[in-house]
Motif scaffolding. Sequence first.
Motif, mmCIF file in Angstrom:
data_model
loop_
_atom_site.group_PDB
_atom_site.id
_atom_site.type_symbol
_atom_site.label_atom_id
_atom_site.label_comp_id
_atom_site.label_asym_id
_atom_site.label_seq_id
_atom_site.Cartn_x
_atom_site.Cartn_y
_atom_site.Cartn_z
ATOM 1 N N ILE A 96 -60.383 -3.084 -73.785
ATOM 2 C CA ILE A 96 -59.055 -3.066 -73.040
ATOM 3 C C ILE A 96 -58.105 -2.147 -73.391
ATOM 4 N N SER A 97 -57.328 -1.509 -72.533
ATOM 5 C CA SER A 97 -56.374 -0.720 -73.001
ATOM 6 C C SER A 97 -55.408 -0.579 -71.913
ATOM 7 N N THR A 98 -54.024 -0.374 -72.641
ATOM 8 C CA THR A 98 -52.945 -0.308 -71.627
ATOM 9 C C THR A 98 -52.345 1.437 -71.950
ATOM 10 N N GLU A 99 -53.142 2.219 -72.828
ATOM 11 C CA GLU A 99 -52.658 3.331 -73.141
ATOM 12 C C GLU A 99 -53.754 4.326 -72.296
ATOM 13 N N PHE A 100 -54.789 3.964 -72.556
ATOM 14 C CA PHE A 100 -55.900 4.872 -71.740
ATOM 15 C C PHE A 100 -56.579 4.266 -70.774
ATOM 16 N N ASP A 101 -57.049 5.207 -69.905
ATOM 17 C CA ASP A 101 -57.813 4.691 -68.742
ATOM 18 C C ASP A 101 -59.411 4.738 -69.128
ATOM 19 N N GLY A 102 -60.256 4.627 -67.961
ATOM 20 C CA GLY A 102 -61.578 4.848 -68.474
ATOM 21 C C GLY A 102 -62.264 6.088 -68.580
ATOM 22 N N GLU A 103 -61.417 7.236 -68.955
ATOM 23 C CA GLU A 103 -61.855 8.600 -68.954
ATOM 24 C C GLU A 103 -62.951 8.776 -69.929
ATOM 25 N N MET A 104 -63.903 9.471 -69.641
ATOM 26 C CA MET A 104 -64.720 9.776 -70.615
ATOM 27 C C MET A 104 -64.869 10.968 -71.525
ATOM 28 N N VAL A 105 -65.078 11.133 -72.639
ATOM 29 C CA VAL A 105 -64.755 12.157 -73.316
ATOM 30 C C VAL A 105 -66.044 12.798 -74.048
ATOM 31 N N GLU B 264 -74.902 15.914 -82.743
ATOM 32 C CA GLU B 264 -75.376 15.306 -81.471
ATOM 33 C C GLU B 264 -74.196 15.179 -80.945
ATOM 34 N N SER B 265 -74.052 15.556 -79.413
ATOM 35 C CA SER B 265 -73.142 15.493 -78.513
ATOM 36 C C SER B 265 -73.363 14.195 -77.520
ATOM 37 N N LYS B 266 -72.285 13.337 -77.523
ATOM 38 C CA LYS B 266 -72.394 11.950 -76.734
ATOM 39 C C LYS B 266 -70.997 11.968 -75.964
ATOM 40 N N GLN B 267 -71.138 11.222 -74.619
ATOM 41 C CA GLN B 267 -69.935 10.837 -73.794
ATOM 42 C C GLN B 267 -69.540 9.390 -74.348
ATOM 43 N N LYS B 268 -68.425 9.259 -74.331
ATOM 44 C CA LYS B 268 -67.778 8.076 -74.626
ATOM 45 C C LYS B 268 -66.574 7.759 -74.265
ATOM 46 N N PRO B 269 -66.221 6.552 -73.893
ATOM 47 C CA PRO B 269 -64.856 6.502 -73.075
ATOM 48 C C PRO B 269 -63.811 6.743 -74.334
ATOM 49 N N LYS B 270 -62.607 7.316 -73.999
ATOM 50 C CA LYS B 270 -61.474 7.621 -74.776
ATOM 51 C C LYS B 270 -60.876 6.535 -75.689
ATOM 52 N N ALA B 271 -60.926 5.360 -74.803
ATOM 53 C CA ALA B 271 -60.329 4.204 -75.595
ATOM 54 C C ALA B 271 -61.264 3.716 -76.929
ATOM 55 N N ILE B 272 -62.445 3.948 -76.738
ATOM 56 C CA ILE B 272 -63.465 3.434 -77.590
ATOM 57 C C ILE B 272 -63.198 4.410 -78.869
ATOM 58 N N ILE B 273 -63.144 5.599 -78.627
ATOM 59 C CA ILE B 273 -63.010 6.931 -79.459
ATOM 60 C C ILE B 273 -61.858 6.752 -80.301
ATOM 61 N N THR C 210 -54.861 -0.982 -77.488
ATOM 62 C CA THR C 210 -56.485 -0.434 -77.195
ATOM 63 C C THR C 210 -56.957 -1.380 -78.179
ATOM 64 N N GLY C 211 -58.141 -1.933 -77.588
ATOM 65 C CA GLY C 211 -58.964 -2.535 -78.512
ATOM 66 C C GLY C 211 -60.108 -3.106 -77.734
ATOM 67 N N THR C 212 -61.090 -3.875 -78.550
ATOM 68 C CA THR C 212 -62.259 -4.623 -77.943
ATOM 69 C C THR C 212 -61.759 -5.785 -77.340
#
Length: 110
Positions: free
Chosen positions: A68-77, A85-94, A22-24
């Motif tokens: 890019i990630s082989t562990e997480f998909d594009g799921e927003m969390v 403040e609450s914000k939606q982010k991809p789980k891979a970024i978190i 998982t990374g940029t």
Amino acid sequence: MDNYYNSIALAKKLLLKGTYVTGTLRANRKGNPSEITSKRLARGETVSKYSGGVTVGKWRDKRDVLFISTEFDGEMVQEENRRGESKQKPKAIIMYNKYMSGIDRQDQML
């Protein structure tokens, strides 16, 4: 992993060995899907593509972040920042930020 090392080919090789990545990702890497890298996004939008066990995505916050990630998909969390403040982010970024922030800070100080 940091974007200096990451590529789709490396992620696939590591996945075959049982290692998740998982990374940029740098936008100009060979093999990046052009429909992801060339897509223009508004703030908070995301787009991702899954192929062969590898997810490549793009998310827009203040600027575009390609991941890019082989562990997480594009799921927003849903995530809260320090100000509550609450914000939606991809789980891979978190998850990337959770484990890489100290290393990035150390590199910045060097």
